[in-house]
Write a protein that holds these residues in place. Structure first.
Motif, PDB file in Angstrom:
ATOM      1  N   THR A  67      -4.768   3.617  -0.607  1.00  0.00           N
ATOM      2  CA  THR A  67      -5.810   2.616  -0.353  1.00  0.00           C
ATOM      3  C   THR A  67      -6.987   3.190   0.428  1.00  0.00           C
ATOM      4  O   THR A  67      -7.901   2.441   0.794  1.00  0.00           O
ATOM      5  N   ALA A  80     -13.340 -10.716   2.500  1.00  0.00           N
ATOM      6  CA  ALA A  80     -11.979 -11.248   2.614  1.00  0.00           C
ATOM      7  C   ALA A  80     -10.950 -10.211   2.153  1.00  0.00           C
ATOM      8  O   ALA A  80      -9.912 -10.023   2.801  1.00  0.00           O
ATOM      9  N   LYS A  81     -11.238  -9.544   1.052  1.00  0.00           N
ATOM     10  CA  LYS A  81     -10.312  -8.518   0.543  1.00  0.00           C
ATOM     11  C   LYS A  81     -10.276  -7.314   1.485  1.00  0.00           C
ATOM     12  O   LYS A  81      -9.220  -6.721   1.705  1.00  0.00           O
ATOM     13  N   ALA A  83     -10.757  -7.421   4.748  1.00  0.00           N
ATOM     14  CA  ALA A  83      -9.972  -7.835   5.923  1.00  0.00           C
ATOM     15  C   ALA A  83      -8.473  -7.800   5.621  1.00  0.00           C
ATOM     16  O   ALA A  83      -7.675  -7.340   6.448  1.00  0.00           O
ATOM     17  N   ALA A  84      -8.089  -8.273   4.435  1.00  0.00           N
ATOM     18  CA  ALA A  84      -6.672  -8.253   4.045  1.00  0.00           C
ATOM     19  C   ALA A  84      -6.165  -6.820   3.944  1.00  0.00           C
ATOM     20  O   ALA A  84      -5.045  -6.503   4.378  1.00  0.00           O
ATOM     21  N   MET A  85      -6.998  -5.922   3.399  1.00  0.00           N
ATOM     22  CA  MET A  85      -6.596  -4.521   3.261  1.00  0.00           C
ATOM     23  C   MET A  85      -6.477  -3.858   4.630  1.00  0.00           C
ATOM     24  O   MET A  85      -5.558  -3.075   4.869  1.00  0.00           O
ATOM     25  N   LYS A  86      -7.380  -4.178   5.540  1.00  0.00           N
ATOM     26  CA  LYS A  86      -7.296  -3.621   6.895  1.00  0.00           C
ATOM     27  C   LYS A  86      -6.017  -4.089   7.597  1.00  0.00           C
ATOM     28  O   LYS A  86      -5.358  -3.307   8.285  1.00  0.00           O
ATOM     29  N   SER A  87      -5.655  -5.352   7.406  1.00  0.00           N
ATOM     30  CA  SER A  87      -4.409  -5.880   7.991  1.00  0.00           C
ATOM     31  C   SER A  87      -3.191  -5.175   7.410  1.00  0.00           C
ATOM     32  O   SER A  87      -2.248  -4.834   8.131  1.00  0.00           O
ATOM     33  N   TYR A  88      -3.201  -4.963   6.098  1.00  0.00           N
ATOM     34  CA  TYR A  88      -2.107  -4.258   5.421  1.00  0.00           C
ATOM     35  C   TYR A  88      -1.966  -2.842   5.980  1.00  0.00           C
ATOM     36  O   TYR A  88      -0.875  -2.412   6.345  1.00  0.00           O
ATOM     37  N   GLN A 109       3.395  -6.214   2.229  1.00  0.00           N
ATOM     38  CA  GLN A 109       3.006  -6.380   0.827  1.00  0.00           C
ATOM     39  C   GLN A 109       1.555  -5.975   0.643  1.00  0.00           C
ATOM     40  O   GLN A 109       0.691  -6.360   1.431  1.00  0.00           O
ATOM     41  N   PRO A 111      -1.969  -6.357  -0.526  1.00  0.00           N
ATOM     42  CA  PRO A 111      -2.721  -7.557  -0.916  1.00  0.00           C
ATOM     43  C   PRO A 111      -3.305  -7.406  -2.323  1.00  0.00           C
ATOM     44  O   PRO A 111      -3.520  -6.299  -2.793  1.00  0.00           O
ATOM     45  N   ASN A 112      -3.590  -8.539  -2.936  1.00  0.00           N
ATOM     46  CA  ASN A 112      -4.164  -8.531  -4.298  1.00  0.00           C
ATOM     47  C   ASN A 112      -5.597  -8.097  -4.280  1.00  0.00           C
ATOM     48  O   ASN A 112      -6.381  -8.367  -3.496  1.00  0.00           O
TER      49      ASN A 112
END
Length: 112
Positions: A67, A80-81, A83-88, A109, A111-112
């Motif tokens: 990633t 939004a994507k 932020a989700a990737m940073k959290s992952y 998991q 993220p999509n």
């Protein structure tokens, strides 16, 4: 039982020389015959915590590398994507600090 284990823990394959004409095993003193299953366990012991941790860190590094391109400043990704990737990715980095590491790992998991 095609194997025997010596008192020093070494494992040896039984040969025809280890069996008498009467079918009696002729093993070194203190040695014991072992089954295929026991021999496999002796030859492939569970990895140590250090070895397991190294394997898990390598896998974590691979997941982060998959990633990396998403984190480049010029990659087109919405907020939004991103932020989700940073959290992952942070969850992946946090894995070694978990109390049960390396014996128990819950992978986040993607993220999509």
């Amino acid at each position: 039982m095609p194997y025997f284990q010596c008192t020093n823990g070494s494992l040896h394959f039984l040969s025809a020389d280890d069996i008498s004409r009467d079918g009696v095993l002729l093993l070194p003193e203190g040695a014991k015959a072992v089954t295929d299953i026991v021999a496999a366990a002796i030859q492939s012991p569970e990895p140590s915590n250090t070895e397991l941790a190294a394997e898990l860190r390598q896998r974590r590094g691979e997941l982060l590398a998959e990633t990396d391109y998403l984190m480049t400043p010029d990659y087109p990704i919405d907020a939004a994507k991103l932020a989700a990737m940073k959290s992952y990715r942070q969850a992946l980095r946090d894995i070694p600090g978990k109390p049960d590491f390396p014996k128990q790992v819950v992978w986040p998991q993607l993220p999509n």
